[in-house]
Design a protein around this motif. Structure first.
Motif, PDB file in Angstrom:
ATOM      1  N   UNK A 131       0.830  -1.205   0.000  1.00 50.66           N
ATOM      2  CA  UNK A 131       0.000   0.000   0.000  1.00 50.66           C
ATOM      3  C   UNK A 131       0.865   1.256   0.000  1.00 50.66           C
ATOM      4  N   UNK A 132       1.854   1.259   0.870  1.00 49.94           N
ATOM      5  CA  UNK A 132       2.745   2.414   0.987  1.00 49.94           C
ATOM      6  C   UNK A 132       3.513   2.627  -0.311  1.00 49.94           C
ATOM      7  N   UNK A 133       4.017   1.545  -0.861  1.00 52.62           N
ATOM      8  CA  UNK A 133       4.802   1.660  -2.080  1.00 52.62           C
ATOM      9  C   UNK A 133       3.960   2.234  -3.219  1.00 52.62           C
ATOM     10  N   UNK A 134       2.785   1.695  -3.415  1.00 49.02           N
ATOM     11  CA  UNK A 134       1.918   2.172  -4.490  1.00 49.02           C
ATOM     12  C   UNK A 134       1.566   3.650  -4.271  1.00 49.02           C
ATOM     13  N   UNK A 135       1.348   4.030  -3.033  1.00 52.90           N
ATOM     14  CA  UNK A 135       0.971   5.419  -2.740  1.00 52.90           C
ATOM     15  C   UNK A 135       2.110   6.404  -2.954  1.00 52.90           C
ATOM     16  N   UNK A 144       0.288   6.397 -13.430  1.00 55.12           N
ATOM     17  CA  UNK A 144      -1.149   6.562 -13.218  1.00 55.12           C
ATOM     18  C   UNK A 144      -1.507   8.028 -13.439  1.00 55.12           C
ATOM     19  N   UNK A 145      -2.413   8.228 -14.360  1.00 52.53           N
ATOM     20  CA  UNK A 145      -2.806   9.574 -14.762  1.00 52.53           C
ATOM     21  C   UNK A 145      -3.327  10.372 -13.560  1.00 52.53           C
ATOM     22  N   UNK A 155      -8.081   0.421 -10.114  1.00 60.27           N
ATOM     23  CA  UNK A 155      -7.876  -0.574 -11.174  1.00 60.27           C
ATOM     24  C   UNK A 155      -6.469  -0.441 -11.745  1.00 60.27           C
ATOM     25  N   UNK A 156      -6.027   0.792 -12.002  1.00 61.36           N
ATOM     26  CA  UNK A 156      -4.675   1.008 -12.547  1.00 61.36           C
ATOM     27  C   UNK A 156      -3.613   0.556 -11.550  1.00 61.36           C
TER      28      UNK A 156
END
Length: 189
Positions: A131-135, A144-145, A155-156
């Motif tokens: 979660x942290x990494x993606x954020x 991610x646009x 979804x992306x």
């Protein structure tokens, strides 16, 4: 050696092709993003990491033939990378999408980032780290646009995280298995 993936150091202060491209199966709600109270980067971040961890990180990237010029397009240079790229190409073909050198660079970048982040976190990979990494990943931020609706962002995120997991399963299998478990917890529960 500092690479662009050193942005992953902020985490210290990340499809599984079976998972890649799949929309999250669980509820569309997200866990709250972690609160970062302090952030370190550059030399300060490096100073906070054990020398053996940095050595393992450098050894991994050297074994992967990661280019010294970080602006170079990435190409598969090892059997594991070739298998991962072939898998990604098959996913693209199945979806009717066109594969090109940019897609290969993105896929390999996600794979390298997954393995690098796992090493820098001493292989302690879990849902919270994902979660942290993606954020906070500069790569995910780039891919991610900005301003996309929350449901489309989720979804992306799941799609790119799935690609990262798939790459990690090929390039650093033990960490890939940890990323896969984290992925299932975050995006499928």
């Amino acid at each position: 050696m500092m690479r662009s993936f050193m942005s992953a150091l902020g985490i210290l202060s990340v499809g599984l092709i079976g998972l890649s491209g799949c929309a999250p199966q669980g509820p569309a709600t997200r866990e709250p993003e972690p609160t970062v109270t302090a952030s370190v980067s550059g030399q300060a971040a490096l100073d906070g990491i054990e020398e053996d961890v940095l050595a393992e990180y450098d050894t991994f990237f050297a074994a992967q033939n990661y280019p010294d010029d970080e602006t170079s397009p990435l190409t598969a240079t090892t059997p594991a990378q070739e298998a991962f790229v072939a898998e990604q190409q098959a996913v693209f073909a199945e979806r009717g999408w066109e594969w090109n050198p940019d897609e290969q660079t993105i896929a390999l970048s996600l794979a390298f980032e997954g393995c690098g982040v796992a090493i820098l976190n001493e292989h302690d990979v879990n849902a919270e780290l994902l979660r942290h990494h993606v954020a906070f990943s500069e790569l995910f931020d780039y891919l991610i646009e900005p301003g996309v609706a929350d449901d489309q962002r989720l979804i992306a995120e799941a799609d790119f995280a799935g690609t990262m997991v798939s790459g990690a399963l090929h390039l650093c299998p033990d960490d890939g298995a940890r990323w896969a478990a984290a992925y299932r917890e975050v995006y499928e529960s």
